[in-house]
Motif scaffolding. Structure first.
Motif, short mmCIF file in Angstrom:
data_model
loop_
_atom_site.label_atom_id
_atom_site.label_comp_id
_atom_site.label_asym_id
_atom_site.label_seq_id
_atom_site.Cartn_x
_atom_site.Cartn_y
_atom_site.Cartn_z
N ALA A 270 0.84 -1.20 0.00
CA ALA A 270 0.00 0.00 0.00
C ALA A 270 0.87 1.25 0.00
N ALA A 271 1.99 1.20 0.73
CA ALA A 271 2.90 2.36 0.76
C ALA A 271 3.48 2.63 -0.62
N GLY B 237 0.93 4.11 -2.72
CA GLY B 237 0.79 5.52 -2.36
C GLY B 237 1.86 6.38 -3.00
N LEU C 92 0.83 6.67 -6.69
CA LEU C 92 -0.31 7.57 -6.87
C LEU C 92 0.09 9.03 -6.65
N THR C 93 0.97 9.27 -5.70
CA THR C 93 1.44 10.63 -5.46
C THR C 93 2.20 11.15 -6.67
N PHE D 227 2.85 5.63 5.98
CA PHE D 227 2.02 6.47 5.12
C PHE D 227 2.69 7.84 4.89
N SER E 95 5.58 7.50 2.59
CA SER E 95 5.17 7.27 1.20
C SER E 95 4.80 8.59 0.51
N LEU E 96 4.18 9.51 1.25
CA LEU E 96 3.87 10.82 0.67
C LEU E 96 5.14 11.63 0.40
N GLY F 213 6.96 10.00 -2.59
CA GLY F 213 6.24 10.31 -3.84
C GLY F 213 6.46 11.75 -4.28
N ALA G 145 2.28 16.99 -0.88
CA ALA G 145 2.46 15.62 -0.38
C ALA G 145 3.60 15.57 0.64
#
Length: 171
Positions: A15-16, A19, A22-23, A103, A106-107, A110, A147
């Motif tokens: 998921a990270a 993320g 997606l970022t 999380f 990951s932002l 990204g 982000a």
């Protein structure tokens, strides 16, 4: 039935990385729109809402336009620094155990990759969001910057969270 911790950790890491992807995708899509669809001339402002405008700028420095680099050497030093910092953050993200830490990282990763792509492709980072209210005026920024700020906020929140303070008390 108890959840398998190894499977749960693997899902969190997948998921990270999703993320991160997606970022980067959202950041690059927004920059593509500004550069190729919006027809926004350099430096001109397009009002979106009161206090929110789009204005295309090129940031040849780092956060808030610090350390502006006009030479090729400066540009590539910033690229190299970004690579090293991003690899360190990915290592932290993979080793982290708290979901909010993962999380937040990951932002940040990204966002760093989004700005890295700009610096390699254009020699500067594409900034275009300008926020201001009355006499308050913020720097022009992009979604990657948002982000990164959100990721840092998540890390700060997580560092003061209950799970960390409980671990410190028992340690």
């Amino acid at each position: 039935m108890l959840a398998n911790p190894a499977v749960s950790a693997m899902k969190t890491r997948l998921a990270a990385f999703a993320g991160v992807g997606l970022t980067v995708l959202a950041d690059q899509a927004s920059k593509y729109w500004v550069l190729n669809v919006s027809d926004l001339p350099l430096g001109e402002r397009l009002t979106v809402a009161p206090g929110l405008e789009l204005v295309l700028t090129w940031n040849r420095g780092i956060s808030y336009g610090l350390f502006q680099q006009d030479s090729a050497l400066g540009r590539w030093l910033l690229v190299g620094f970004t690579v090293v910092a991003t690899l360190a953050l990915v290592t932290w993200m993979v080793r982290a155990s708290h979901r909010l830490t993962i999380f937040g990282l990951s932002l940040i990763v990204g966002g760093a990759i989004g700005n890295f792509i700009d610096r390699v492709a254009y020699g500067a980072v594409v900034d275009f969001v300008y926020f201001h209210i009355l006499s308050f005026s913020w720097y022009v920024f992009n979604l990657a910057d948002c982000a990164i700020v959100a990721g840092v906020a998540a890390l700060l929140y997580d560092s003061f969270g209950k799970s960390h303070s409980d671990a410190a008390k028992s340690g």
